[in-house]
Design a protein around this motif. Sequence first.
Motif, PDB file in Angstrom:
ATOM      1  N   ALA A 177       0.833  -1.205   0.000  1.00  0.00           N
ATOM      2  CA  ALA A 177       0.000   0.000   0.000  1.00  0.00           C
ATOM      3  C   ALA A 177       0.869   1.257   0.000  1.00  0.00           C
ATOM      4  CB  ALA A 177      -0.926  -0.011   1.213  1.00  0.00           C
ATOM      5  N   ARG A 178       1.953   1.235   0.781  1.00  0.00           N
ATOM      6  CA  ARG A 178       2.827   2.408   0.848  1.00  0.00           C
ATOM      7  C   ARG A 178       3.531   2.640  -0.484  1.00  0.00           C
ATOM      8  NH1 ARG A 178       5.387   1.034   4.998  1.00  0.00           N
ATOM      9  NH2 ARG A 178       7.396   0.373   4.149  1.00  0.00           N
ATOM     10  N   ARG A 179       3.972   1.553  -1.111  1.00  0.00           N
ATOM     11  CA  ARG A 179       4.645   1.693  -2.409  1.00  0.00           C
ATOM     12  C   ARG A 179       3.689   2.208  -3.481  1.00  0.00           C
ATOM     13  NH1 ARG A 179       8.608  -3.716  -2.836  1.00  0.00           N
ATOM     14  NH2 ARG A 179      10.318  -2.805  -1.599  1.00  0.00           N
ATOM     15  N   GLY A 180       2.464   1.694  -3.469  1.00  0.00           N
ATOM     16  CA  GLY A 180       1.494   2.160  -4.456  1.00  0.00           C
ATOM     17  C   GLY A 180       1.195   3.638  -4.308  1.00  0.00           C
ATOM     18  N   SER A 181       1.046   4.107  -3.064  1.00  0.00           N
ATOM     19  CA  SER A 181       0.749   5.522  -2.850  1.00  0.00           C
ATOM     20  C   SER A 181       1.959   6.395  -3.175  1.00  0.00           C
ATOM     21  CB  SER A 181       0.291   5.760  -1.416  1.00  0.00           C
ATOM     22  OG  SER A 181       1.265   5.323  -0.485  1.00  0.00           O
TER      23      SER A 181
END
Length: 559
Positions: free
Chosen positions: A270-274
């Motif tokens: 999730a952090r990488r996608g954001s």
Amino acid sequence: MLSNPVKDVRRLNEIFSILIKYGFGDMLRRMGLANTAEQASRLMRSPISNEMLNMRPPQRFRCAIEEMGPTFIKLGQILATRVDLFSQDMIHELEKLQDDAPVMPYAEIEPLIEKALGAPPTKVFRYINEKPLASASIAQVHEAMTKKGERVVLKVRKPGVKRTIEADLRLMHSMARLINIQSVELRRYRPEEMVREFERSLRRELDFTIEAKNSERIARNLRKFKWLKIPKVYWQWTSETLNVQEFVQGTSAKDSEALDRMGVDRELLARRGSQVAWKCMLEDGLFHADPHPGNFYVLPGNGIAMLDFGMVGKLSYQRREQIIRLVRSIIFQETDTAAAVLVEWSNSDNIDVEALARDCADLVEQYYGLNLNEIDIPQVILDCMALMRNYDLIMPSDITLAAKAFITLEGFGRLVKPDFNLMDAAEPLIRDLIKKRYHPVRLARSLGSRAIKLVDRIYEPPSELPQVHSQGSSSKMDAYLMDRLSYRLEDASYRQTQAIYDVGFLIMFTLMLITPHGPRIYDISVLNVIGVLGVLGVIANVSRVQVVTWWQRKKRDLS
């Protein structure tokens, strides 16, 4: 103009019949098409069913669009991004529009591949899987393998699609002109501008070389993320009607059970996608405009693959600066700056700027005292859209597309990780952008550029032509800001004068307070007493000036 009147009129009657079938005949009459609506209603062969009558209007509208065909489905998908124009119920229904289409036999697809390649497919590829991976209204996708053993996917434009879309676009332009002329109620939605925007988007989607260029440009912008995969484009075979890209093997991000079996780190994903999304939007200005889970694959080692760049959004440098200014205005509670950004976005010459500024004050105060990571930028933009809607103002399409991408991305992030916070990854990037914006070197360059422009204006010969203003409301906003600035200058001048007096009296009374000489009464120094009273008086005056200044400013904000 209609290039083929017979076919176009027949198609127009078909569209009107579908609208009437789903209960939108009254809308046609409000558009000034009463006669056409009556004619189309006589062509209907089946009455409105009870099931249809029980549907809510957004559901009926979605069903009508689906029945109208692929061009209108694409239009509905574009309208789903206009969160500034439609209610949430309508947006949710339009989001359900699927671009699936019946599979075309490979025998009909093969000649198109051969024409695009300029050679029989068997001479270029070792094999092509005749069973498609996917089939949409515009294209069909097949897996293949090159002579070198590389797995690729072939995205082929279906035959006759361009001709059908051209005909439907002609009808849309005609309908938009009629709406603009006949309906005051619907004119505020700027139908002609909306159709032109849709046409630009659809024509870009029809040309597969544009999609390929977008994917390569985004890949270059994101090359520092080693865990990110964007399929390679095989340009030797890619053309307007055929897109050949690297085949990516991964797990769909919407397959929650498969992700659990892979043992992925959901928080890291999730952090990488954001991180990718925020960098694309705020730093690069080129972003994936449809970031739903189906366009992302999860790779081993918590990697991510981005697919399908048919719909991308662009935020110009000016737009990104406006977003940063809006965030800054909320952090520092600068109502005037927030109002100025909304006026720039509206591009309208009929705005009550003072009323808008008062409403902006209410909006800005909602976020008082919050840290940067607690300010939800997508929600701020949605609040701005709601505020502008109250004034019959329309948000620019690039901002609404970004807002829609934010919302879709947040939903995707929560699918991967339920407590996902989109702003966690945004905070460091926004802080860095704000620092860069106000860096001394950049400020010096900006001042130098403005000085050169000022000199150019001075030496510029006077023109007899009338000046054209791109933003009709700019003069109103300038007058409003000048008025506010004059008040602030008066306040500053008043406070400065008071400060000079206060400092002078404070020095004098302090000297009287500490002096050991002078007359004494009952062994108490008269000068020391006067000094104490004087210092207390100065403190009281400073407090009075602060209260009066605050009250006057508050009255101006309320007026």
